[in-house]
Write a protein that holds these residues in place. Sequence first.
Motif, PDB file in Angstrom:
ATOM      1  N   LEU A 134       0.826  -1.214   0.000  1.00 42.73           N
ATOM      2  CA  LEU A 134       0.000   0.000   0.000  1.00 42.73           C
ATOM      3  C   LEU A 134       0.859   1.262   0.000  1.00 42.73           C
ATOM      4  O   LEU A 134       0.568   2.223  -0.724  1.00 42.73           O
ATOM      5  N   ASP A 135       1.920   1.272   0.811  1.00 47.26           N
ATOM      6  CA  ASP A 135       2.805   2.436   0.855  1.00 47.26           C
ATOM      7  C   ASP A 135       3.507   2.650  -0.480  1.00 47.26           C
ATOM      8  O   ASP A 135       3.693   3.791  -0.918  1.00 47.26           O
TER       9      ASP A 135
ATOM     10  N   ARG B  95       0.926   4.122  -2.919  1.00 53.39           N
ATOM     11  CA  ARG B  95       0.664   5.525  -2.606  1.00 53.39           C
ATOM     12  C   ARG B  95       1.837   6.399  -3.025  1.00 53.39           C
ATOM     13  O   ARG B  95       1.649   7.482  -3.580  1.00 53.39           O
ATOM     14  N   ALA B  96       3.068   5.930  -2.793  1.00 52.50           N
ATOM     15  CA  ALA B  96       4.249   6.708  -3.191  1.00 52.50           C
ATOM     16  C   ALA B  96       4.311   6.854  -4.709  1.00 52.50           C
ATOM     17  O   ALA B  96       4.663   7.926  -5.217  1.00 52.50           O
ATOM     18  N   ALA B  97       3.939   5.795  -5.443  1.00 48.30           N
ATOM     19  CA  ALA B  97       3.957   5.865  -6.899  1.00 48.30           C
ATOM     20  C   ALA B  97       2.923   6.872  -7.402  1.00 48.30           C
ATOM     21  O   ALA B  97       3.182   7.619  -8.349  1.00 48.30           O
TER      22      ALA B  97
ATOM     23  N   PRO C 246       9.781   5.025  -3.386  1.00 44.64           N
ATOM     24  CA  PRO C 246       9.137   3.972  -2.603  1.00 44.64           C
ATOM     25  C   PRO C 246       9.840   3.763  -1.261  1.00 44.64           C
ATOM     26  O   PRO C 246      11.040   4.024  -1.124  1.00 44.64           O
ATOM     27  N   PRO C 247       9.110   3.290  -0.260  1.00 43.73           N
ATOM     28  CA  PRO C 247       9.721   3.032   1.046  1.00 43.73           C
ATOM     29  C   PRO C 247      10.619   1.792   0.976  1.00 43.73           C
ATOM     30  O   PRO C 247      10.463   0.958   0.084  1.00 43.73           O
ATOM     31  N   PRO C 248      11.550   1.668   1.918  1.00 46.38           N
ATOM     32  CA  PRO C 248      12.393   0.468   1.925  1.00 46.38           C
ATOM     33  C   PRO C 248      11.553  -0.759   2.271  1.00 46.38           C
ATOM     34  O   PRO C 248      10.545  -0.652   2.978  1.00 46.38           O
TER      35      PRO C 248
END
Length: 59
Positions: A9-10, A13-15, A21-23
């Motif tokens: 999900l993160d 959302r970042a895309a 993107p988160p690690p």
Amino acid sequence: MDAIQQHMLDTYRAARLGEPPPPPPGRHDRRTLRDLYHHWLTHPPTPPDQLVRRLRTEP
């Protein structure tokens, strides 16, 4: 929801927001545990009686 689902999900959302993107989950676990262990060695826990006394005297 587990860590992989949250990461998906993160990442989505970042895309959509154009952010990096988160690690991936678990990437920094070893370093975090090492830092916590070092903190534990250098900062011993407060004995319970001192902790209760401190909580009672603070406003």
